[in-house]
Scaffold this active site. Structure first.
Site: not given
Length: 376
Positions: A126, A161-162, A183
């Protein structure tokens, strides 16, 4: 580890969040096998955030929470492996994980070695609490290098998350999949939003480094950590079809132990999964169609055996009619060719007249079509 088709499996986060423990993982592994999911391609069982203590030990190593995992992670991995599955875990490129547990920043190599010793096969990595002065590309390269030198094949699932233009550098990190969005939540609006974000990213998806549209919410029905509103089975079928068509990893997010029959049938559609797992992994092509409108998306993909996949996705709340001229697929009348097409949810043959395919879609519905090129 380079995965040649999009990874498939289950992740704990969508339903369970912080409420994970050893017994849940054992029961989920049992349920995956009992429901025949490995035979459909679902091979990874992945524990997400909240599995460790809040502090490292005296040697700087991560420690599994002894209340949640009293026998330790090696025992959990061994159990998962005994079921013929692969075991996945979670860490983060920051000082802390998203839920406030120790991240792997400046501990990349010791953590990779720890995961290898435990028998981990997959690492979701993450991007919370990361250094504001070190670009993400360096943080993900660090962990990619650590994993490739840990002595075990561990699939690297990058979850930034791009942001920070992930698509421009992710293939330099050794990642086999990369999160292209924020998300997902168990709502139709979330599914629509993530779908629309993909159009500009199609050229960056591909063999060995797959664009991850986030985990599936099929079968959640509003329950669990990201439950919120929930969706209908029609919406879940379209959600699954879009993820499969786009070549996203297929990571189940519902409680497999209590999965509905409808959810199992959606997730287990072998022909839809077959499109997702096509070994050439060619990017989808957005089609123009005729009178499509912004809520009607049409796509095609050329497959490894000369077949063509066609996806028709109605994101709107009213009925829609998809109209497709075969000229868009490279099959005008002058070729002397047409398509022998089958819709993969109903098993019905798709009628084609005058080089045109027309199909009515119910509200929120879809058509997933596999077609062979044949002579007129």
């Amino acid at each position: 580890m380079m995965k040649l088709t999009p990874p498939m499996g289950w992740n704990s986060w969508n339903t369970f969040g912080e409420h994970i423990n050893e017994q849940l993982i054992y029961e989920t592994a049992d349920a995956m096998v009992e429901k025949g999911l490995p035979q459909k391609g679902y091979e990874y069982l992945v524990i997400d955030d909240c599995w460790s203590l809040k502090e490292r030990d005296g040697q700087g190593r991560l420690v599994a929470d002894p209340e949640k995992f009293p026998h330790g992670m090696k025992a959990v991995a061994d159990y998962v492996h005994s079921k013929g599955l692969k075991f996945g875990m979670y860490s983060c490129a920051g000082n802390l994980t998203c839920a406030g547990y120790p991240g792997s920043f400046e501990h990349e190599f010791i953590d990779a070695e720890t995961f290898a010793e435990w028998g981990v096969d997959f690492l979701k990595y993450d991007y919370c609490y990361h250094s504001p002065i070190i670009p993400g590309k360096y943080l993900y390269r660090r962990m990619g290098l650590a994993l490739e030198n840990c002595g075990r094949d561990i699939l690297f699932s990058a979850c930034s998350w791009g942001i920070d233009e992930t698509h421009e550098w992710i293939k330099t990190t050794g990642a086999s999949m990369w999160r292209s969005t924020g998300d997902i939540f168990d709502t139709w609006e979330s599914i629509k939003n993530l779908t629309r974000q993909q159009e500009k990213l199609h050229p960056y998806n591909g063999l060995g480094c797959f664009n991850d549209m986030d985990m599936l919410v099929v079968g959640m029905y509003g329950k669990g950590n990201v439950g919120l509103q929930g969706c209908s089975d029609v919406q879940y079928r379209t959600h699954f079809s879009i993820w499969a068509f786009m070549g996203s990893p297929l990571m189940i997010g519902c409680d497999i132990r209590n999965m509905s029959q409808a959810a199992l049938e959606i997730l287990g559609n072998e022909e839809v999964v077959r499109i997702n797992q096509d070994r050439l992994c060619r990017q989808p092509v957005k089609l123009v169609g005729t009178w499509s409108g912004e809520d009607l998306l049409l796509y095609s993909r050329q497959l490894e055996d000369g077949d063509i996949a066609i996806g028709m996705f109605n994101l709107g709340e009213g009925k829609a009619v998809a109209r497709l001229n075969l000229d868009e697929l490279g099959l005008p009348f002058s070729t002397g060719r047409t398509l022998d097409a089958t819709e993969l949810w109903s098993g019905e043959k798709v009628e084609i007249k005058n080089a045109t395919m027309i199909r009515e879609l119910e509200p929120f519905g879809c058509a997933m079509i596999r077609a062979k090129v044949v002579r007129l």
